[in-house]
Design a protein around this motif. Structure first.
Motif, PDB file in Angstrom:
ATOM      1  N   ARG A   1      11.452   2.865  48.939  1.00  0.00           N
ATOM      2  CA  ARG A   1      11.229   4.237  48.486  1.00  0.00           C
ATOM      3  C   ARG A   1       9.960   4.306  47.644  1.00  0.00           C
ATOM      4  NH1 ARG A   1      12.123   7.111  43.674  1.00  0.00           N
ATOM      5  NH2 ARG A   1      12.521   9.332  44.033  1.00  0.00           N
ATOM      6  N   GLU A   2       9.805   3.372  46.736  1.00  0.00           N
ATOM      7  CA  GLU A   2       8.639   3.364  45.849  1.00  0.00           C
ATOM      8  C   GLU A   2       7.352   3.198  46.639  1.00  0.00           C
ATOM      9  OE1 GLU A   2      11.495   1.655  45.270  1.00  0.00           O
ATOM     10  OE2 GLU A   2      12.175   2.889  43.589  1.00  0.00           O
ATOM     11  N   GLN A   3       7.349   2.344  47.650  1.00  0.00           N
ATOM     12  CA  GLN A   3       6.152   2.149  48.482  1.00  0.00           C
ATOM     13  C   GLN A   3       5.819   3.405  49.268  1.00  0.00           C
ATOM     14  OE1 GLN A   3       7.667  -1.285  50.559  1.00  0.00           O
ATOM     15  NE2 GLN A   3       6.246  -2.657  49.487  1.00  0.00           N
ATOM     16  N   ARG A   4       6.842   4.097  49.781  1.00  0.00           N
ATOM     17  CA  ARG A   4       6.595   5.336  50.530  1.00  0.00           C
ATOM     18  C   ARG A   4       5.997   6.397  49.616  1.00  0.00           C
ATOM     19  NH1 ARG A   4      11.902   4.033  52.418  1.00  0.00           N
ATOM     20  NH2 ARG A   4      12.758   5.784  51.247  1.00  0.00           N
ATOM     21  N   ILE A   5       6.551   6.545  48.422  1.00  0.00           N
ATOM     22  CA  ILE A   5       6.045   7.544  47.473  1.00  0.00           C
ATOM     23  C   ILE A   5       4.641   7.181  47.012  1.00  0.00           C
ATOM     24  CG2 ILE A   5       6.385   8.480  45.141  1.00  0.00           C
ATOM     25  CD1 ILE A   5       9.417   8.470  45.792  1.00  0.00           C
TER      26      ILE A   5
ATOM     27  N   ARG B   1       3.754  11.046  42.040  1.00  0.00           N
ATOM     28  CA  ARG B   1       3.925   9.813  41.251  1.00  0.00           C
ATOM     29  C   ARG B   1       4.976   9.979  40.156  1.00  0.00           C
ATOM     30  NH1 ARG B   1      -1.434   8.132  42.128  1.00  0.00           N
ATOM     31  NH2 ARG B   1      -1.278   6.224  43.348  1.00  0.00           N
ATOM     32  N   ARG B   2       5.066  11.169  39.627  1.00  0.00           N
ATOM     33  CA  ARG B   2       6.026  11.428  38.552  1.00  0.00           C
ATOM     34  C   ARG B   2       7.464  11.174  39.008  1.00  0.00           C
ATOM     35  NH1 ARG B   2       5.284  16.925  35.261  1.00  0.00           N
ATOM     36  NH2 ARG B   2       6.577  17.850  36.872  1.00  0.00           N
ATOM     37  N   THR B   3       7.723  11.280  40.314  1.00  0.00           N
ATOM     38  CA  THR B   3       9.081  11.035  40.810  1.00  0.00           C
ATOM     39  C   THR B   3       9.475   9.569  40.673  1.00  0.00           C
ATOM     40  OG1 THR B   3       8.411  10.639  43.108  1.00  0.00           O
ATOM     41  CG2 THR B   3       8.915  12.919  42.476  1.00  0.00           C
ATOM     42  N   LEU B   4       8.498   8.685  40.578  1.00  0.00           N
ATOM     43  CA  LEU B   4       8.803   7.256  40.434  1.00  0.00           C
ATOM     44  C   LEU B   4       9.390   6.935  39.065  1.00  0.00           C
ATOM     45  CD1 LEU B   4       5.711   5.708  42.207  1.00  0.00           C
ATOM     46  CD2 LEU B   4       8.074   5.784  43.037  1.00  0.00           C
ATOM     47  N   GLY B   5       9.006   7.685  38.051  1.00  0.00           N
ATOM     48  CA  GLY B   5       9.506   7.430  36.707  1.00  0.00           C
ATOM     49  C   GLY B   5      10.610   8.372  36.295  1.00  0.00           C
TER      50      GLY B   5
END
Length: 144
Positions: free
Chosen positions: A26-30, A125-129
């Protein structure tokens, strides 16, 4: 099932045994989505209108030509990894986002009818944190 040699398969399909598996986290896709947006930071993107007011069926099918989701869908790597369209619902599924998170990225109520690609990248990017921020906010609410 008919057994075929690699040479026979290559004549009817694009087979590359050396190609890496396209299993992205998920993180790589985002992160990939954010990087694509940052490639042309001043690009003017189209926002989706009123996603929070649409019933769930219409929201799932909502799309806008030239949206941040379209930027992701135009990428062959993300398509090969499973992104099937540039609709709101498909972006929500593929990037594993909540309605609130995707609304924050693509809805016109945050940016108007259009947005800069670098602005959208920051929202992506904010969705990652997000989980850390929510945990922090919950902590404040519990002690306040």
């Amino acid at each position: 099932m008919k057994h075929q040699t690699l040479e026979e398969l290559q004549s009817i399909a694009d087979i590359n045994p050396m190609a890496p598996a396209l299993l992205m986290t998920r993180e790589q896709r985002i992160e990939r989505w954010a990087e694509l947006l940052e490639m042309n930071p001043s690009r003017c993107l189209t926002a989706l209108t009123g996603t929070e007011h649409l019933n769930s069926g219409l929201r799932e099918e909502a799309r806008a030509t030239g949206s941040p989701i379209t930027v992701a869908f135009d990428d062959s790597l993300l398509r090969q990894s499973g992104l099937k369209s540039d609709t709101y619902g498909e972006a929500k599924r593929f990037f594993e986002l909540s309605d609130w998170q995707l609304h924050d990225i693509v809805c016109s109520c945050h940016a108007g009818a259009t947005m800069r690609a670098d602005w959208a990248a920051g929202r992506v990017r904010r969705t990652l944190g997000g989980s850390k921020v929510l945990a922090w906010l919950r902590g404040l609410m519990a002690h306040g």
